[in-house]
Write a protein that holds these residues in place. Sequence first.
Motif, PDB file in Angstrom:
ATOM      1  N   ASN A   1       0.823  -1.214   0.000  1.00 19.75           N
ATOM      2  CA  ASN A   1       0.000   0.000   0.000  1.00 19.75           C
ATOM      3  C   ASN A   1       0.856   1.263   0.000  1.00 19.75           C
ATOM      4  OD1 ASN A   1      -2.507  -1.435   0.082  1.00 19.75           O
ATOM      5  ND2 ASN A   1      -2.058  -1.899   2.215  1.00 19.75           N
ATOM      6  N   SER A   2       1.829   1.309  -0.866  1.00 20.64           N
ATOM      7  CA  SER A   2       2.752   2.439  -1.053  1.00 20.64           C
ATOM      8  C   SER A   2       3.747   2.609   0.088  1.00 20.64           C
ATOM      9  CB  SER A   2       1.998   3.756  -1.275  1.00 20.64           C
ATOM     10  OG  SER A   2       1.191   3.668  -2.417  1.00 20.64           O
TER      11      SER A   2
ATOM     12  N   GLY B   1      14.147  -3.068  -4.041  1.00 21.19           N
ATOM     13  CA  GLY B   1      12.847  -3.690  -3.922  1.00 21.19           C
ATOM     14  C   GLY B   1      12.348  -4.106  -5.289  1.00 21.19           C
ATOM     15  N   ALA B   2      11.518  -5.126  -5.311  1.00 21.75           N
ATOM     16  CA  ALA B   2      11.009  -5.663  -6.563  1.00 21.75           C
ATOM     17  C   ALA B   2       9.489  -5.795  -6.484  1.00 21.75           C
ATOM     18  CB  ALA B   2      11.642  -7.021  -6.836  1.00 21.75           C
ATOM     19  N   SER B   3       8.847  -5.425  -7.583  1.00 18.73           N
ATOM     20  CA  SER B   3       7.389  -5.500  -7.662  1.00 18.73           C
ATOM     21  C   SER B   3       6.996  -5.720  -9.117  1.00 18.73           C
ATOM     22  CB  SER B   3       6.780  -4.190  -7.156  1.00 18.73           C
ATOM     23  OG  SER B   3       5.422  -4.091  -7.491  1.00 18.73           O
TER      24      SER B   3
ATOM     25  N   GLN C   1      10.309   6.029   1.591  1.00 19.02           N
ATOM     26  CA  GLN C   1       9.883   6.073   2.993  1.00 19.02           C
ATOM     27  C   GLN C   1      10.866   5.323   3.891  1.00 19.02           C
ATOM     28  OE1 GLN C   1       5.933   4.536   3.336  1.00 19.02           O
ATOM     29  NE2 GLN C   1       5.075   6.040   1.941  1.00 19.02           N
ATOM     30  N   LEU C   2      11.275   4.140   3.463  1.00 17.22           N
ATOM     31  CA  LEU C   2      12.210   3.340   4.255  1.00 17.22           C
ATOM     32  C   LEU C   2      13.538   4.056   4.411  1.00 17.22           C
ATOM     33  CD1 LEU C   2      12.853   0.730   5.752  1.00 17.22           C
ATOM     34  CD2 LEU C   2      13.326  -0.350   3.532  1.00 17.22           C
TER      35      LEU C   2
ATOM     36  N   GLY D   1       7.911  -0.325  -9.507  1.00 16.52           N
ATOM     37  CA  GLY D   1       8.748  -1.147  -8.657  1.00 16.52           C
ATOM     38  C   GLY D   1       8.308  -0.914  -7.229  1.00 16.52           C
ATOM     39  N   THR D   2       9.230  -0.618  -6.382  1.00 19.66           N
ATOM     40  CA  THR D   2       8.903  -0.326  -4.982  1.00 19.66           C
ATOM     41  C   THR D   2       9.418   1.063  -4.603  1.00 19.66           C
ATOM     42  OG1 THR D   2      10.941  -1.406  -4.288  1.00 19.66           O
ATOM     43  CG2 THR D   2       8.939  -2.759  -4.317  1.00 19.66           C
ATOM     44  N   TYR D   3       9.487   1.930  -5.578  1.00 27.91           N
ATOM     45  CA  TYR D   3      10.094   3.238  -5.356  1.00 27.91           C
ATOM     46  C   TYR D   3       9.455   4.013  -4.200  1.00 27.91           C
ATOM     47  CZ  TYR D   3      12.219   7.726  -6.135  1.00 27.91           C
ATOM     48  OH  TYR D   3      12.916   8.888  -5.949  1.00 27.91           O
ATOM     49  N   ARG D   4       8.128   3.992  -4.105  1.00 23.21           N
ATOM     50  CA  ARG D   4       7.462   4.755  -3.038  1.00 23.21           C
ATOM     51  C   ARG D   4       7.845   4.222  -1.655  1.00 23.21           C
ATOM     52  NH1 ARG D   4       1.714   4.142  -5.831  1.00 23.21           N
ATOM     53  NH2 ARG D   4       2.573   2.058  -5.739  1.00 23.21           N
TER      54      ARG D   4
END
Length: 186
Positions: A82-83, A115-117, A129-130, A122-125
């Motif tokens: 969820n972003s 990250g992979a999606s 945050q991380l 991808g998992t940029y968002r």
Amino acid sequence: MPKILVFAGSWRPGSMNTRLATLIARNLEAAGADVTQISLGDYPLPLIDARAYDNDPPGEATALAALVDGHDGLFIASPEYNSGYPPALKNALDWISIVRSGGPGLREKVVALGGASAGSLGTYRCLTQLRSVLELGFGALLVPEMLAVAGADKAYGEDGDFTEKRLRSLRDKMVARLVKVSALHP
């Protein structure tokens, strides 16, 4: 030779992020790092709350914190929920931060993120945050390169490496920086 700890924020069977962590572990070894890859699923942790500061941490938290302390750098492959990044990953990082192991924990630990999606971003968002939480909340030192693998369900060739030259190039820069900075950082 720097020691690098590699793990994914997801441990479900077939996880795209475990696959990414495994690829990066292989690349880090080829770049001269001493690599340990773990699964956070091997460290089941209760949800952290304020009582954690007043009681002895669970053995899994102590073991995970000692493992982090024993490495010069980290590579974390995070899925996007969820972003954002997964609560189990945040829980593990929080436990590491409060265990009094005698080491610095995450403070000034050199970290690279990926990250992979299957999605188009991808998992940029989640990675942004991380990154913010690791830098501001935990005091980690993050390398500038982040590897957000979009379309991860189709991003790998038969040899297990990325098919796209751009991803391989970014990955190589991130790996080289993580190894270099981890080796230099006390």
